[in-house]
Scaffold this motif. Structure first.
Motif, short mmCIF file in Angstrom:
data_model
loop_
_atom_site.label_atom_id
_atom_site.label_comp_id
_atom_site.label_asym_id
_atom_site.label_seq_id
_atom_site.Cartn_x
_atom_site.Cartn_y
_atom_site.Cartn_z
N PHE A 1 1.75 -3.50 -8.77
CA PHE A 1 1.10 -3.87 -7.52
C PHE A 1 1.13 -2.69 -6.55
O PHE A 1 0.14 -2.45 -5.84
N ALA A 2 2.23 -1.96 -6.51
CA ALA A 2 2.33 -0.82 -5.58
C ALA A 2 1.25 0.22 -5.86
O ALA A 2 0.59 0.71 -4.93
N ASP A 3 1.04 0.54 -7.12
CA ASP A 3 0.02 1.52 -7.46
C ASP A 3 -1.38 0.99 -7.18
O ASP A 3 -2.26 1.70 -6.68
N ALA A 4 -1.59 -0.29 -7.51
CA ALA A 4 -2.91 -0.90 -7.27
C ALA A 4 -3.20 -0.99 -5.78
O ALA A 4 -4.34 -0.76 -5.34
N LEU A 5 -2.18 -1.29 -4.99
CA LEU A 5 -2.36 -1.37 -3.54
C LEU A 5 -2.69 0.00 -2.96
O LEU A 5 -3.57 0.12 -2.09
N GLU A 6 -2.01 1.03 -3.42
CA GLU A 6 -2.28 2.39 -2.93
C GLU A 6 -3.75 2.75 -3.14
O GLU A 6 -4.40 3.31 -2.25
N GLN A 7 -4.29 2.41 -4.29
CA GLN A 7 -5.70 2.66 -4.56
C GLN A 7 -6.59 1.80 -3.67
O GLN A 7 -7.63 2.26 -3.17
N ALA A 8 -6.18 0.55 -3.46
CA ALA A 8 -7.00 -0.38 -2.69
C ALA A 8 -7.08 -0.02 -1.21
O ALA A 8 -8.01 -0.46 -0.52
N LEU A 9 -6.14 0.74 -0.72
CA LEU A 9 -6.16 1.14 0.68
C LEU A 9 -7.04 2.36 0.93
O LEU A 9 -7.24 2.74 2.08
N GLN A 10 -7.55 2.96 -0.13
CA GLN A 10 -8.45 4.10 0.01
C GLN A 10 -9.89 3.61 0.22
O GLN A 10 -10.25 2.52 -0.21
N PRO A 11 -10.74 4.40 0.88
CA PRO A 11 -12.14 3.99 1.07
C PRO A 11 -12.81 3.69 -0.27
O PRO A 11 -12.54 4.34 -1.28
N SER A 12 -13.67 2.69 -0.24
CA SER A 12 -14.37 2.28 -1.45
C SER A 12 -15.88 2.31 -1.21
O SER A 12 -16.35 1.93 -0.14
N PRO A 13 -16.66 2.74 -2.20
CA PRO A 13 -18.12 2.71 -2.06
C PRO A 13 -18.69 1.30 -2.20
O PRO A 13 -19.86 1.07 -1.89
N ASP A 14 -17.86 0.36 -2.64
CA ASP A 14 -18.34 -0.99 -2.97
C ASP A 14 -18.15 -2.00 -1.85
O ASP A 14 -18.84 -3.03 -1.82
N TYR A 15 -17.22 -1.74 -0.93
CA TYR A 15 -16.94 -2.71 0.14
C TYR A 15 -16.17 -2.02 1.25
O TYR A 15 -15.65 -0.91 1.07
N ASN A 16 -16.10 -2.67 2.40
CA ASN A 16 -15.42 -2.13 3.58
C ASN A 16 -13.93 -2.45 3.50
O ASN A 16 -13.53 -3.62 3.63
N VAL A 17 -13.11 -1.44 3.29
CA VAL A 17 -11.67 -1.68 3.14
C VAL A 17 -11.02 -2.07 4.48
O VAL A 17 -9.89 -2.56 4.49
N GLU A 18 -11.72 -1.88 5.58
CA GLU A 18 -11.21 -2.34 6.87
C GLU A 18 -11.38 -3.85 7.02
O GLU A 18 -10.71 -4.49 7.83
N GLN A 19 -12.27 -4.41 6.23
CA GLN A 19 -12.54 -5.84 6.28
C GLN A 19 -11.87 -6.59 5.13
O GLN A 19 -11.38 -7.72 5.30
N TRP A 20 -11.83 -5.97 3.96
CA TRP A 20 -11.38 -6.65 2.74
C TRP A 20 -10.07 -6.08 2.21
O TRP A 20 -9.81 -4.90 2.31
#
Length: 210
Positions: A17-36
């Motif tokens: 989960f820690a590694d997946a979360l670190e990636q999820a907190l980075q900007p994504s071309p698919d969705y707004n990480v400030e919202q999701w």
């Protein structure tokens, strides 16, 4: 529809989960990480968390994830969001008793993957930490599907232990089943209120006999 690509998730390389979360907190071309909040942040055979960001989230707990993703919620998640907002929460976090994706719960793996479960509990702890004021609110919403696999009851017990550390409040919505299981979010009215849920009593008197 999602059918697991393998019989057991032990055949997969499961991101912590820690590694997946670190990636999820980075900007994504698919969705707004400030919202999701979407962990892992790409479609995989498992999902720890899907939700929106806010100060006062409602943590909804189903049995296992299906196909939903940011900006592509299924009907269950749309109902979860409506009910969260209708009950005064500013966001929702969809969590699941078990993290393996399967549109049909009958397709879930037969035995628990301890690694996947441990990482899912790390995700649950993180979800509880997202409540910025007051006690975390957990909506039990797994329906009769909780009976699909014997290991799910133990997962719920572990969730209760983690929730107790945070002073979490448990709720259900809608009429409970004849056996006493909390209602699934689908087909609930959008103005359905949340009712206090004695999750420890439920585990002792309902779940252990299922």
């Amino acid at each position: 529809m999602h059918i697991p690509a393998c019989d057991t998730t032990s055949q997969l390389t499961v991101l912590s989960f820690a590694d997946a979360l670190e990636q999820a907190l980075q900007p994504s071309p698919d969705y707004n990480v400030e919202q999701w909040l979407y962990v892992p942040n790409t479609y995989a055979e498992y999902r720890y968390i899907l939700g929106t960001r806010g100060e006062k989230p409602l943590i909804c707990v189903g049995v296992n994830p299906s196909t939903a993703a940011p900006n592509d919620l299924d009907n269950t998640l749309k109902s979860v969001e409506r009910i969260a907002l209708g009950n005064g929460y500013d966001s929702f976090i969809m969590f699941n008793v078990y993290a393996q994706r399967a549109t049909r719960p009958d397709d879930m793996e037969r035995t628990l993957n301890p690694q996947l479960h441990a990482e899912n509990m790390a995700a649950f702890r993180y979800a509880l930490e997202q409540t910025r004021s007051g006690r975390p609110a957990i909506w039990a919403a797994w329906g009769n599907i909780i009976e699909k696999r014997p290991y799910l009851a133990g997962c719920v017990r572990d969730m209760i232990s983690v929730g107790t550390e945070f002073g979490a409040q448990w709720f259900s919505a809608g009429k409970r089943s004849a056996k006493g299981h909390p209602h699934h979010p689908l087909y609930l009215r959008k103005d359905s209120p949340l009712d206090p849920f004695d999750v420890e009593g439920y585990v002792s008197h309902v779940l252990r006999h299922s």
